[in-house]
Design a protein around this motif. Structure first.
Motif, PDB file in Angstrom:
ATOM      1  N   LEU A   5       0.856  -1.170   0.000  1.00 37.78           N
ATOM      2  CA  LEU A   5       0.000   0.000   0.000  1.00 37.78           C
ATOM      3  C   LEU A   5       0.893   1.221   0.000  1.00 37.78           C
ATOM      4  CD1 LEU A   5      -2.550  -0.993   2.778  1.00 37.78           C
ATOM      5  CD2 LEU A   5      -2.795  -1.305   0.329  1.00 37.78           C
ATOM      6  N   VAL A   6       0.636   2.172  -0.929  1.00 41.89           N
ATOM      7  CA  VAL A   6       1.413   3.393  -0.963  1.00 41.89           C
ATOM      8  C   VAL A   6       0.661   4.454  -0.189  1.00 41.89           C
ATOM      9  CG1 VAL A   6       2.358   5.201  -2.424  1.00 41.89           C
ATOM     10  CG2 VAL A   6       2.438   2.826  -3.171  1.00 41.89           C
ATOM     11  N   ALA A   7       1.300   5.009   0.816  1.00 43.98           N
ATOM     12  CA  ALA A   7       0.654   6.025   1.625  1.00 43.98           C
ATOM     13  C   ALA A   7       1.712   6.783   2.399  1.00 43.98           C
ATOM     14  CB  ALA A   7      -0.354   5.406   2.609  1.00 43.98           C
ATOM     15  N   ALA A   8       1.414   8.014   2.754  1.00 44.37           N
ATOM     16  CA  ALA A   8       2.313   8.746   3.618  1.00 44.37           C
ATOM     17  C   ALA A   8       2.241   8.152   5.007  1.00 44.37           C
ATOM     18  CB  ALA A   8       1.918  10.230   3.659  1.00 44.37           C
ATOM     19  N   THR A   9       3.283   8.417   5.810  1.00 48.93           N
ATOM     20  CA  THR A   9       3.293   7.880   7.158  1.00 48.93           C
ATOM     21  C   THR A   9       2.068   8.324   7.931  1.00 48.93           C
ATOM     22  OG1 THR A   9       5.698   7.907   7.165  1.00 48.93           O
ATOM     23  CG2 THR A   9       4.616   7.812   9.297  1.00 48.93           C
ATOM     24  N   ALA A  10       1.692   9.580   7.789  1.00 50.11           N
ATOM     25  CA  ALA A  10       0.532  10.073   8.514  1.00 50.11           C
ATOM     26  C   ALA A  10      -0.729   9.350   8.098  1.00 50.11           C
ATOM     27  CB  ALA A  10       0.375  11.571   8.288  1.00 50.11           C
ATOM     28  N   ALA A  11      -0.864   9.081   6.792  1.00 55.31           N
ATOM     29  CA  ALA A  11      -2.052   8.373   6.307  1.00 55.31           C
ATOM     30  C   ALA A  11      -2.052   6.945   6.809  1.00 55.31           C
ATOM     31  CB  ALA A  11      -2.104   8.419   4.792  1.00 55.31           C
ATOM     32  N   SER A  12      -0.885   6.323   6.842  1.00 56.40           N
ATOM     33  CA  SER A  12      -0.809   4.940   7.274  1.00 56.40           C
ATOM     34  C   SER A  12      -1.197   4.797   8.739  1.00 56.40           C
ATOM     35  CB  SER A  12       0.611   4.401   7.068  1.00 56.40           C
ATOM     36  OG  SER A  12       0.952   4.442   5.702  1.00 56.40           O
ATOM     37  N   VAL A  13      -0.978   5.855   9.517  1.00 58.64           N
ATOM     38  CA  VAL A  13      -1.334   5.786  10.935  1.00 58.64           C
ATOM     39  C   VAL A  13      -2.819   5.546  11.115  1.00 58.64           C
ATOM     40  CG1 VAL A  13      -1.421   7.155  13.063  1.00 58.64           C
ATOM     41  CG2 VAL A  13       0.643   7.144  11.677  1.00 58.64           C
ATOM     42  N   LEU A  14      -3.614   5.936  10.120  1.00 56.83           N
ATOM     43  CA  LEU A  14      -5.050   5.693  10.208  1.00 56.83           C
ATOM     44  C   LEU A  14      -5.343   4.204  10.317  1.00 56.83           C
ATOM     45  CD1 LEU A  14      -6.398   8.237   7.572  1.00 56.83           C
ATOM     46  CD2 LEU A  14      -6.363   8.464  10.061  1.00 56.83           C
ATOM     47  N   LEU A  15      -4.481   3.374   9.735  1.00 56.16           N
ATOM     48  CA  LEU A  15      -4.662   1.938   9.857  1.00 56.16           C
ATOM     49  C   LEU A  15      -4.552   1.499  11.306  1.00 56.16           C
ATOM     50  CD1 LEU A  15      -2.425   0.745   6.889  1.00 56.16           C
ATOM     51  CD2 LEU A  15      -4.908   0.932   6.911  1.00 56.16           C
ATOM     52  N   SER A  89       5.845  -3.801   7.417  1.00 56.51           N
ATOM     53  CA  SER A  89       7.116  -3.087   7.414  1.00 56.51           C
ATOM     54  C   SER A  89       7.071  -1.968   6.379  1.00 56.51           C
ATOM     55  CB  SER A  89       8.278  -4.034   7.090  1.00 56.51           C
ATOM     56  OG  SER A  89       8.115  -4.593   5.786  1.00 56.51           O
ATOM     57  N   TYR A  90       7.855  -0.926   6.627  1.00 56.26           N
ATOM     58  CA  TYR A  90       8.010   0.175   5.685  1.00 56.26           C
ATOM     59  C   TYR A  90       9.279  -0.021   4.864  1.00 56.26           C
ATOM     60  CZ  TYR A  90       4.370   3.077   7.846  1.00 56.26           C
ATOM     61  OH  TYR A  90       3.180   3.575   8.300  1.00 56.26           O
ATOM     62  N   ASP A  91       9.298   0.611   3.689  1.00 54.81           N
ATOM     63  CA  ASP A  91      10.539   0.618   2.913  1.00 54.81           C
ATOM     64  C   ASP A  91      11.471   1.684   3.492  1.00 54.81           C
ATOM     65  OD1 ASP A  91       9.455   3.011   2.102  1.00 54.81           O
ATOM     66  OD2 ASP A  91       9.462   2.548  -0.031  1.00 54.81           O
ATOM     67  N   ASP A  92      12.629   1.849   2.867  1.00 53.85           N
ATOM     68  CA  ASP A  92      13.634   2.774   3.403  1.00 53.85           C
ATOM     69  C   ASP A  92      13.164   4.222   3.415  1.00 53.85           C
ATOM     70  OD1 ASP A  92      15.335   0.657   3.813  1.00 53.85           O
ATOM     71  OD2 ASP A  92      16.412   0.923   1.910  1.00 53.85           O
ATOM     72  N   SER A  93      12.224   4.566   2.523  1.00 51.02           N
ATOM     73  CA  SER A  93      11.747   5.944   2.471  1.00 51.02           C
ATOM     74  C   SER A  93      10.570   6.199   3.411  1.00 51.02           C
ATOM     75  CB  SER A  93      11.330   6.293   1.036  1.00 51.02           C
ATOM     76  OG  SER A  93      10.191   5.524   0.643  1.00 51.02           O
ATOM     77  N   ASN A  94      10.099   5.136   4.071  1.00 43.65           N
ATOM     78  CA  ASN A  94       8.942   5.243   4.966  1.00 43.65           C
ATOM     79  C   ASN A  94       7.692   5.752   4.258  1.00 43.65           C
ATOM     80  OD1 ASN A  94       9.871   4.209   7.399  1.00 43.65           O
ATOM     81  ND2 ASN A  94      10.743   6.165   8.050  1.00 43.65           N
ATOM     82  N   ASP A 202      -1.375  11.911  -3.197  1.00 45.87           N
ATOM     83  CA  ASP A 202      -0.247  10.994  -3.049  1.00 45.87           C
ATOM     84  C   ASP A 202       0.971  11.830  -2.673  1.00 45.87           C
ATOM     85  OD1 ASP A 202       1.932   9.317  -3.366  1.00 45.87           O
ATOM     86  OD2 ASP A 202       1.200   8.385  -5.197  1.00 45.87           O
ATOM     87  N   PRO A 203       1.539  11.640  -1.490  1.00 45.60           N
ATOM     88  CA  PRO A 203       2.711  12.433  -1.088  1.00 45.60           C
ATOM     89  C   PRO A 203       3.878  12.331  -2.061  1.00 45.60           C
ATOM     90  CG  PRO A 203       1.817  11.242   0.788  1.00 45.60           C
ATOM     91  CD  PRO A 203       1.097  10.732  -0.420  1.00 45.60           C
ATOM     92  N   GLU A 204       4.033  11.169  -2.716  1.00 48.45           N
ATOM     93  CA  GLU A 204       5.122  11.013  -3.668  1.00 48.45           C
ATOM     94  C   GLU A 204       4.877  11.872  -4.906  1.00 48.45           C
ATOM     95  OE1 GLU A 204       8.768   9.407  -5.225  1.00 48.45           O
ATOM     96  OE2 GLU A 204       7.903   9.828  -3.255  1.00 48.45           O
ATOM     97  N   VAL A 205       3.621  11.972  -5.342  1.00 46.15           N
ATOM     98  CA  VAL A 205       3.290  12.868  -6.447  1.00 46.15           C
ATOM     99  C   VAL A 205       3.623  14.304  -6.064  1.00 46.15           C
ATOM    100  CG1 VAL A 205       1.399  13.870  -7.782  1.00 46.15           C
ATOM    101  CG2 VAL A 205       1.539  11.397  -7.492  1.00 46.15           C
ATOM    102  N   ASP A 206       3.232  14.712  -4.863  1.00 44.48           N
ATOM    103  CA  ASP A 206       3.521  16.076  -4.408  1.00 44.48           C
ATOM    104  C   ASP A 206       5.027  16.337  -4.387  1.00 44.48           C
ATOM    105  OD1 ASP A 206       0.805  16.407  -4.078  1.00 44.48           O
ATOM    106  OD2 ASP A 206       0.847  16.024  -1.920  1.00 44.48           O
TER     107      ASP A 206
END
Length: 274
Positions: A5-15, A89-94, A202-206
């Motif tokens: 799942l691609v998401a910013a750390t803040a968005a992932s916290v919703l999980l 787990s997160y990748d190296d870029s979190n 998408d934070p990566e798009v931004d």
């Protein structure tokens, strides 16, 4: 089964915090031997149980927790622990979170719990066959190969743009002309863009957009290419060809087209041979 799942750390916290209401204290037990019923007072009842319309946290959580299971739970120290997933787990870029789902869970209707649509699904799209018969046939075949059944709804030309901007369709086959990459970004990629009807973010798009805006020359071109790859890999767009426009004139009129503009400006017309 493993899915990314691609998401910013803040968005992932919703999980993690979807069940943050907690389950200890504040209630009373009653019934046989005092342990088969818990009565809680709720300040605010939920207005909806629909995904995307539920409150993010608060007194409504107790209602949601009785209906939905979360991927992760929080322990008494507020740390994530497994629930519907066994590893994460997160990748190296979190920015990319990988989850391993449990394989022993079924939904209440008996459907196995997984990250996809084993039996496919259906959706309704606008019928562009009167204008693009071959393209729509190819699109239908491609969807069918993925287990997606498409129903086409009649639409008139004056309804097309409004229905797309209004978010009436889950996907679209649509030619959108822009004079530059940054004009296309403004039309499609921000949460204020008219052709981003579901306000996707998408934070990566931004990050890539900001990188391209701050660069120039070859560095900017490379950043835009990286943005393009990311958009296709994440299925923002699924390009299948590059359209080349044509403008027809009589033999005694010459016209000079402007890149990115579908209709040549009046200043681009002149007598042939002049």
């Amino acid at each position: 089964m493993r899915r990314s799942l691609v998401a910013a750390t803040a968005a992932s916290v919703l999980l993690l915090t979807a069940a943050c209401g907690g389950s200890s204290g504040g209630g009373s037990g009653s019934g046989a031997e005092g342990g088969d019923r818990l009565t809680l007072a709720a300040v605010t009842p939920p207005s909806s149980f629909a995904i995307g319309e539920m409150a993010q946290s608060g007194p409504e959580d107790h209602y949601y927790q009785a209906v939905y299971d979360t991927l992760l739970e929080l322990d008494e120290d507020g740390q994530p622990v497994e629930n519907l997933v066994t590893e994460w787990s997160y990748d190296d870029s979190n920015t990319r979170l990988s989850l391993t789902l449990r394989d022993d869970v079924i939904f209440s209707d008996g459907t196995p719990f997984d990250a996809g649509y084993a039996d496919g699904f259906s959706m309704t799209l606008p019928d562009f066959s009167p204008v693009y018969p071959d393209e729509q046939a190819a699109m239908t075949e491609a969807f069918s190969s993925l287990g997606i059944e498409v129903t086409y709804a009649p639409i008139t030309g004056d309804q097309v743009v409004g229905s797309i901007i209004g978010g009436q369709w889950p996907a679209n086959f649509f030619n959108l002309t822009a004079g530059s990459p940054f004009e296309m970004i403004g039309l499609t990629l921000t949460q204020q863009s008219p052709f981003n009807p579901f306000k996707s973010a998408d934070p990566e798009v931004d990050r890539l957009v900001q990188q391209a805006q701050a660069a120039s020359g070859d560095e900017q071109a490379a950043a835009l290419q990286e943005l393009n790859r990311h958009l296709v890999e994440q299925a923002w767009f699924a390009p299948w060809d590059a359209a080349e426009g044509t403008f027809i004139t009589t033999t005694d009129v010459a016209v000079t087209a402007v890149p990115g503009v579908s209709v040549p400006p009046l200043t681009g017309f002149e007598p042939a041979g002049s």
